[in-house]
Design a protein around this motif. Structure first.
Motif, short mmCIF file in Angstrom:
data_model
loop_
_atom_site.label_atom_id
_atom_site.label_comp_id
_atom_site.label_asym_id
_atom_site.label_seq_id
_atom_site.Cartn_x
_atom_site.Cartn_y
_atom_site.Cartn_z
N ASP A 65 -27.57 -43.19 -23.84
CA ASP A 65 -26.11 -43.18 -23.76
C ASP A 65 -25.61 -42.11 -22.80
O ASP A 65 -26.13 -40.99 -22.77
N LYS A 66 -24.61 -42.49 -22.04
CA LYS A 66 -23.97 -41.58 -21.08
C LYS A 66 -22.48 -41.57 -21.44
O LYS A 66 -21.73 -42.43 -21.02
N ILE A 67 -22.08 -40.55 -22.22
CA ILE A 67 -20.79 -40.59 -22.89
C ILE A 67 -19.88 -39.48 -22.39
O ILE A 67 -20.28 -38.32 -22.31
N ILE A 101 -24.73 -41.68 -31.42
CA ILE A 101 -25.07 -41.67 -30.00
C ILE A 101 -26.53 -42.06 -29.89
O ILE A 101 -27.38 -41.54 -30.62
N SER A 122 -30.08 -38.73 -23.82
CA SER A 122 -28.68 -38.96 -24.13
C SER A 122 -27.86 -37.78 -23.63
O SER A 122 -28.25 -36.63 -23.81
N ASN A 164 -20.73 -44.95 -19.27
CA ASN A 164 -20.72 -46.29 -19.86
C ASN A 164 -19.98 -46.32 -21.19
O ASN A 164 -19.81 -47.39 -21.78
N ARG A 165 -19.55 -45.15 -21.65
CA ARG A 165 -18.88 -45.08 -22.95
C ARG A 165 -17.99 -43.84 -22.98
O ARG A 165 -18.32 -42.82 -22.37
N ASP A 167 -13.44 -45.14 -29.53
CA ASP A 167 -14.84 -44.97 -29.13
C ASP A 167 -15.35 -46.32 -28.65
O ASP A 167 -15.29 -47.31 -29.38
N CYS A 171 -30.42 -40.22 -18.10
CA CYS A 171 -30.13 -41.35 -19.00
C CYS A 171 -31.06 -42.53 -18.72
O CYS A 171 -31.44 -43.26 -19.65
#
Length: 270
Positions: free
Chosen positions: A52-54, A48, A210, A226-227, A238, A205
């Protein structure tokens, strides 16, 4: 080279971010609870990165909360490696903050909203220091961001579910961590609180932090993340949300035969 301190706290939190490293690096991570017959986490490897915005998605029992607990150090690593900004996780816990599931918090404990949010500063204070003017300013800013400054002197037990979740996120903001873990933050909260949470995540973010958010609400993924990381003990998929949230992956994770219907409400936006 000095060995990482087992417990980093206050002034001992001096391990810098190693440039050009992931915010979170996980390699071949497996974990099994003592009474379990099989691993809850099975050979996970993932990176990560800053910004990152998961969304972390998967069925109940997939290992989402366990993974977050391992990252934060609430469970001991049995096999594998976790690094935070290039450092072993045990030496860099101060850079990680978590919003746990509401069910795991004792909301009847006699503390005020300000008390709870101030807890986010403890990792920087050390064992005996009291919050100073700088800390109090950070706490005030966190209360303001989550629009609960008017509730600062209220007992947390008196708040609604949405207000309580805002308190926990404000505590995390006061921590000023670089990697944030949010475990089911959208459960049982009103629409206004959901939107405020998403707005706050977006801002964090954009500042290079993260954020990993565990959620069962697949319908919000394409709008707010975005993920996506699809977990069912091991990593099923993923990548970009549209590539991960496919009917085939959903059927595999949730264990049912899937007949695709593009007119179904859940499918819109995929």
């Amino acid at each position: 080279m000095n060995k990482p301190k087992i417990l980093c706290y206050g002034k001992d939190c001096d391990h810098p971010i190693i440039p050009d490293t992931p915010a979170l690096e996980i390699r071949e991570l497996s974990f099994r609870y003592p009474t379990a017959k099989e691993d809850t986490i099975d050979n996970i490897s993932v990176d990560i990165f800053p910004g990152d915005k998961i969304a972390l998605v998967g069925p109940n029992g997939a290992g989402k909360s366990t993974l977050m607990n391992l990252i934060l150090g609430l469970e001991r690593i049995q096999k594998g490696l976790i690094k935070v900004f290039g450092n072993k996780a045990a030496a860099c816990r101060h850079r990680v903050a978590m919003v746990p599931q509401k069910a795991f918090i004792d909301w009847h404990f006699p503390v005020t909203v300000r008390d709870v949010v101030t807890m986010g500063r403890y990792v920087h204070l050390g064992w005996f220091r009291k919050p100073d003017k700088h800390d109090k300013t950070i706490v005030d800013d966190a209360l303001k961001t989550m629009e609960i400054k008017n509730l600062a002197d209220r007992q947390v037990s008196e708040l609604s579910g949405g207000q309580q979740q805002r308190v926990m996120l404000a505590r995390t903001l006061a921590h000023q961590a670089d990697l944030l873990l949010l475990d089911e933050p959208l459960n049982h909260v009103d629409i206004a609180t959901q939107e405020l949470i998403f707005h706050t995540i977006e801002k964090l973010c954009s500042e290079g932090k993260s954020v990993l958010v565990s959620t069962h609400d697949l319908g919000i993924l394409t709008v707010h993340f975005n993920r996506a990381l699809f977990l069912d003990k091991s990593i099923i998929a993923d990548g970009p949300v549209k590539d991960v949230l496919t009917p085939e992956n959903i059927a595999r994770a949730y264990g049912f035969e899937f007949h695709m219907d593009k007119e179904a409400p859940w499918y819109s936006g995929l």
